[in-house]
Design a protein around this motif. Structure first.
Motif, PDB file in Angstrom:
ATOM      1  N   ASN A 164       0.820  -1.215   0.000  1.00  0.00           N
ATOM      2  CA  ASN A 164       0.000   0.000   0.000  1.00  0.00           C
ATOM      3  C   ASN A 164       0.850   1.260   0.000  1.00  0.00           C
ATOM      4  O   ASN A 164       0.496   2.258  -0.635  1.00  0.00           O
ATOM      5  CB  ASN A 164      -0.956  -0.014   1.184  1.00  0.00           C
ATOM      6  CG  ASN A 164      -2.135  -0.938   0.960  1.00  0.00           C
ATOM      7  OD1 ASN A 164      -1.998  -1.970   0.310  1.00  0.00           O
ATOM      8  ND2 ASN A 164      -3.291  -0.587   1.491  1.00  0.00           N
ATOM      9  N   ALA A 165       1.992   1.210   0.685  1.00  0.00           N
ATOM     10  CA  ALA A 165       2.888   2.370   0.667  1.00  0.00           C
ATOM     11  C   ALA A 165       3.432   2.607  -0.737  1.00  0.00           C
ATOM     12  O   ALA A 165       3.536   3.755  -1.198  1.00  0.00           O
ATOM     13  CB  ALA A 165       4.027   2.158   1.658  1.00  0.00           C
ATOM     14  N   ALA A 166       3.773   1.538  -1.437  1.00  0.00           N
ATOM     15  CA  ALA A 166       4.290   1.681  -2.800  1.00  0.00           C
ATOM     16  C   ALA A 166       3.229   2.240  -3.731  1.00  0.00           C
ATOM     17  O   ALA A 166       3.517   3.078  -4.600  1.00  0.00           O
ATOM     18  CB  ALA A 166       4.800   0.332  -3.306  1.00  0.00           C
ATOM     19  N   PHE A 167       1.991   1.783  -3.573  1.00  0.00           N
ATOM     20  CA  PHE A 167       0.901   2.308  -4.401  1.00  0.00           C
ATOM     21  C   PHE A 167       0.641   3.775  -4.071  1.00  0.00           C
ATOM     22  O   PHE A 167       0.447   4.607  -4.970  1.00  0.00           O
ATOM     23  CB  PHE A 167      -0.360   1.478  -4.179  1.00  0.00           C
ATOM     24  CG  PHE A 167      -1.517   1.883  -5.045  1.00  0.00           C
ATOM     25  CD1 PHE A 167      -1.396   1.926  -6.432  1.00  0.00           C
ATOM     26  CD2 PHE A 167      -2.741   2.218  -4.476  1.00  0.00           C
ATOM     27  CE1 PHE A 167      -2.473   2.296  -7.233  1.00  0.00           C
ATOM     28  CE2 PHE A 167      -3.819   2.587  -5.268  1.00  0.00           C
ATOM     29  CZ  PHE A 167      -3.687   2.627  -6.650  1.00  0.00           C
ATOM     30  N   ALA A 168       0.644   4.113  -2.785  1.00  0.00           N
ATOM     31  CA  ALA A 168       0.438   5.508  -2.382  1.00  0.00           C
ATOM     32  C   ALA A 168       1.516   6.409  -2.961  1.00  0.00           C
ATOM     33  O   ALA A 168       1.248   7.556  -3.338  1.00  0.00           O
ATOM     34  CB  ALA A 168       0.417   5.613  -0.858  1.00  0.00           C
ATOM     35  N   ALA A 169       2.751   5.918  -3.046  1.00  0.00           N
ATOM     36  CA  ALA A 169       3.837   6.723  -3.612  1.00  0.00           C
ATOM     37  C   ALA A 169       3.581   7.033  -5.083  1.00  0.00           C
ATOM     38  O   ALA A 169       3.888   8.131  -5.554  1.00  0.00           O
ATOM     39  CB  ALA A 169       5.169   6.006  -3.443  1.00  0.00           C
TER      40      ALA A 169
END
Length: 281
Positions: free
Chosen positions: A178-183
């Motif tokens: 989810n952090a990678a997608f948010a980035a």
């Protein structure tokens, strides 16, 4: 599960850096050659610090006097003369859009081993599958068009909701996913000249800089005793919604980080509808 919004009608809430205007680079290319042009600066405009705000995701309406920041669904119009945040359901599928996701992008819906969709039962929303780089890129291309539209129509910031979907995935998604997608979404927002908010998910506060978040939109940080954590990470840039008056009192009591706090009814309904509530510190 904490309340986020009306299940079928959504909104936004976001606040950005207070002292300076960040400069980011837009995506440009030459129509003749397809080569990248020199980067063109795009300004991300910060909201007023610790300004009174209203959470209007259940439907737009004229804000109360003194309100300077408003959060609205991406289907609504931004409010002239106010800093307006665009709500986007970025990590889950709205119930009324599920048929479209099934038809157009079935591979981007998170599934169990038997093929059944993974559903957020509180809101009857299917989780998006952002578990691989390829799926994240495909989902970001879709959500990115919504972010582009927010910018085109005059919003100043975007709030991608359900950052915490990994908590409801049964282990099929991780915080890293989810952090990678948010980035990816943060880069798209900044290229469009929009600030981007971290929505809840205190567990990802330590990654706020690597992701690219500019502010926080929180729900019930007073109730869950988290306001100080967000305020330390985003001083003067925390916009909190409470749904119980005693939690409003608790959130308003902790003013060290100068959060902007609003009391709303759980249906975030417009004035004139049953149950509408609005109060600030």
């Amino acid at each position: 599960m904490r309340p986020r919004r009306v299940a079928l009608v959504t909104g936004a809430a976001v606040v950005v850096a207070a002292a300076v205007t960040a400069v980011v680079l837009s995506r440009t290319s030459s129509p003749e050659t397809g080569d990248a042009r020199p980067p063109r600066p795009v300004r991300v405009t910060p909201p007023p610090v610790s300004a009174a705000f209203d959470y209007q995701i259940g439907g737009p309406y004229p804000p109360a006097p003194g309100v300077r920041v408003v959060s609205r669904d991406r289907s609504a119009a931004p409010l002239a003369g106010r800093y307006t945040i665009c709500y986007v359901n970025a990590f889950q599928a709205q119930p009324d859009e599920l048929a479209w996701w099934r038809r157009a992008h079935p591979d981007l819906l998170l599934r169990k081993l038997d093929g059944a969709l993974v559903i957020d039962r509180d809101w009857n929303e299917a989780l998006l599958d952002v578990s691989t780089p390829a799926r994240r890129a495909a989902a970001a291309a879709i959500v990115g068009t919504w972010i582009d539209d927010c910018a085109h129509r005059g919003f100043q910031a975007v709030e991608p909701d359900n950052l915490d979907s990994y908590e409801r995935s049964g282990g099929r998604l991780t915080p890293d996913d989810n952090a990678a997608f948010a980035a990816l979404l943060a880069r798209r927002a900044h290229a469009d000249g929009l600030a981007i908010a971290q929505k809840n998910t205190a567990g990802l506060l330590s990654r706020r800089r690597s992701i690219g978040f500019d502010l926080a939109v929180t729900e019930e940080c007073g109730r869950y005793d988290e306001c100080d954590r967000y305020a330390s990470a985003y001083p003067g840039r925390v916009f909190d919604i409470e749904y119980r008056r005693r939690d409003l009192t608790a959130a308003c009591r902790d003013r060290a980080g100068r959060p902007s706090v609003v009391l709303r009814d759980r249906e975030v309904s417009p004035p004139g509808t049953p149950g509408h509530r609005f109060a600030t510190c």
